[in-house]
Design a protein around this motif. Sequence first.
Motif, PDB file in Angstrom:
ATOM      1  N   GLN A   7       0.837  -1.206   0.000  1.00  0.00           N
ATOM      2  CA  GLN A   7       0.000   0.000   0.000  1.00  0.00           C
ATOM      3  C   GLN A   7       0.869   1.253   0.000  1.00  0.00           C
ATOM      4  O   GLN A   7       0.565   2.230  -0.702  1.00  0.00           O
ATOM      5  N   SER A   8       1.933   1.231   0.770  1.00  0.00           N
ATOM      6  CA  SER A   8       2.849   2.373   0.822  1.00  0.00           C
ATOM      7  C   SER A   8       3.489   2.607  -0.531  1.00  0.00           C
ATOM      8  O   SER A   8       3.576   3.747  -1.009  1.00  0.00           O
ATOM      9  N   PHE A   9       3.943   1.534  -1.161  1.00  0.00           N
ATOM     10  CA  PHE A   9       4.566   1.641  -2.476  1.00  0.00           C
ATOM     11  C   PHE A   9       3.599   2.268  -3.485  1.00  0.00           C
ATOM     12  O   PHE A   9       3.969   3.192  -4.219  1.00  0.00           O
ATOM     13  N   VAL A  10       2.374   1.786  -3.533  1.00  0.00           N
ATOM     14  CA  VAL A  10       1.398   2.300  -4.491  1.00  0.00           C
ATOM     15  C   VAL A  10       1.130   3.785  -4.233  1.00  0.00           C
ATOM     16  O   VAL A  10       1.068   4.586  -5.175  1.00  0.00           O
ATOM     17  N   ALA A  11       1.001   4.167  -2.987  1.00  0.00           N
ATOM     18  CA  ALA A  11       0.746   5.581  -2.666  1.00  0.00           C
ATOM     19  C   ALA A  11       1.903   6.460  -3.130  1.00  0.00           C
ATOM     20  O   ALA A  11       1.679   7.511  -3.742  1.00  0.00           O
ATOM     21  N   VAL A  12       3.133   6.044  -2.860  1.00  0.00           N
ATOM     22  CA  VAL A  12       4.286   6.842  -3.289  1.00  0.00           C
ATOM     23  C   VAL A  12       4.371   6.869  -4.810  1.00  0.00           C
ATOM     24  O   VAL A  12       4.628   7.914  -5.407  1.00  0.00           O
ATOM     25  N   ALA A  13       4.107   5.743  -5.447  1.00  0.00           N
ATOM     26  CA  ALA A  13       4.151   5.690  -6.915  1.00  0.00           C
ATOM     27  C   ALA A  13       3.114   6.626  -7.526  1.00  0.00           C
ATOM     28  O   ALA A  13       3.396   7.303  -8.519  1.00  0.00           O
ATOM     29  N   GLU A  14       1.936   6.664  -6.944  1.00  0.00           N
ATOM     30  CA  GLU A  14       0.869   7.511  -7.488  1.00  0.00           C
ATOM     31  C   GLU A  14       1.073   8.984  -7.163  1.00  0.00           C
ATOM     32  O   GLU A  14       0.730   9.848  -7.968  1.00  0.00           O
ATOM     33  N   GLU A  15       1.621   9.277  -6.011  1.00  0.00           N
ATOM     34  CA  GLU A  15       1.827  10.676  -5.608  1.00  0.00           C
ATOM     35  C   GLU A  15       3.164  11.234  -6.101  1.00  0.00           C
ATOM     36  O   GLU A  15       3.331  12.447  -6.170  1.00  0.00           O
ATOM     37  N   CYS A  16       4.125  10.346  -6.381  1.00  0.00           N
ATOM     38  CA  CYS A  16       5.486  10.747  -6.784  1.00  0.00           C
ATOM     39  C   CYS A  16       6.159  11.629  -5.731  1.00  0.00           C
ATOM     40  O   CYS A  16       7.030  12.439  -6.051  1.00  0.00           O
ATOM     41  N   HIS A  17       5.735  11.446  -4.487  1.00  0.00           N
ATOM     42  CA  HIS A  17       6.243  12.292  -3.409  1.00  0.00           C
ATOM     43  C   HIS A  17       5.951  11.607  -2.080  1.00  0.00           C
ATOM     44  O   HIS A  17       4.797  11.237  -1.815  1.00  0.00           O
ATOM     45  N   VAL A  18       6.978  11.450  -1.249  1.00  0.00           N
ATOM     46  CA  VAL A  18       6.801  10.753   0.025  1.00  0.00           C
ATOM     47  C   VAL A  18       5.897  11.541   0.967  1.00  0.00           C
ATOM     48  O   VAL A  18       5.043  10.969   1.645  1.00  0.00           O
ATOM     49  N   GLY A  19       6.058  12.848   1.013  1.00  0.00           N
ATOM     50  CA  GLY A  19       5.243  13.667   1.913  1.00  0.00           C
ATOM     51  C   GLY A  19       3.759  13.585   1.596  1.00  0.00           C
ATOM     52  O   GLY A  19       2.925  13.392   2.494  1.00  0.00           O
ATOM     53  N   ARG A  20       3.424  13.716   0.326  1.00  0.00           N
ATOM     54  CA  ARG A  20       2.007  13.621  -0.064  1.00  0.00           C
ATOM     55  C   ARG A  20       1.460  12.219   0.171  1.00  0.00           C
ATOM     56  O   ARG A  20       0.323  12.047   0.624  1.00  0.00           O
ATOM     57  N   ALA A  21       2.275  11.212  -0.127  1.00  0.00           N
ATOM     58  CA  ALA A  21       1.841   9.829   0.105  1.00  0.00           C
ATOM     59  C   ALA A  21       1.648   9.578   1.599  1.00  0.00           C
ATOM     60  O   ALA A  21       0.687   8.917   2.002  1.00  0.00           O
ATOM     61  N   ALA A  22       2.524  10.122   2.426  1.00  0.00           N
ATOM     62  CA  ALA A  22       2.401   9.949   3.881  1.00  0.00           C
ATOM     63  C   ALA A  22       1.095  10.576   4.376  1.00  0.00           C
ATOM     64  O   ALA A  22       0.372   9.965   5.170  1.00  0.00           O
ATOM     65  N   ARG A  23       0.793  11.767   3.903  1.00  0.00           N
ATOM     66  CA  ARG A  23      -0.473  12.407   4.298  1.00  0.00           C
ATOM     67  C   ARG A  23      -1.668  11.568   3.847  1.00  0.00           C
ATOM     68  O   ARG A  23      -2.625  11.389   4.589  1.00  0.00           O
ATOM     69  N   ARG A  24      -1.612  11.067   2.640  1.00  0.00           N
ATOM     70  CA  ARG A  24      -2.696  10.225   2.105  1.00  0.00           C
ATOM     71  C   ARG A  24      -2.918   8.980   2.962  1.00  0.00           C
ATOM     72  O   ARG A  24      -4.051   8.551   3.164  1.00  0.00           O
TER      73      ARG A  24
END
Length: 92
Positions: A7-24
């Motif tokens: 799930q973390s990988f997909v979020a970072v891949a879709e957001e292209c940004h760790v900060g935005r993926a972390a918030r998501r």
Amino acid sequence: MSLTHIQSFVAVAEECHVGRAARRLHLTQPPLSRHILALEDELGAPLFERTGRGMRLLPAGEAFLVHARRILAEVDAAVHTVRGVAGNRTSG
């Protein structure tokens, strides 16, 4: 490999940004970064190129993203199936 790492990988891949993926994901950046590093370590390949502005999928990451999305969809389908069966048993 855990579902959380996928799930973390997909979020970072879709957001292209760790900060935005972390918030998501309602996480902070350090644990999310650890999830990605653990996944890359387990797979034995880097999945992202770290840039000054975020993250960019490498070819291995692009290949894994197809499977990761499929895994998450299958888990979601399994949960819905079980809930449907459980709902039918308790109401019947």
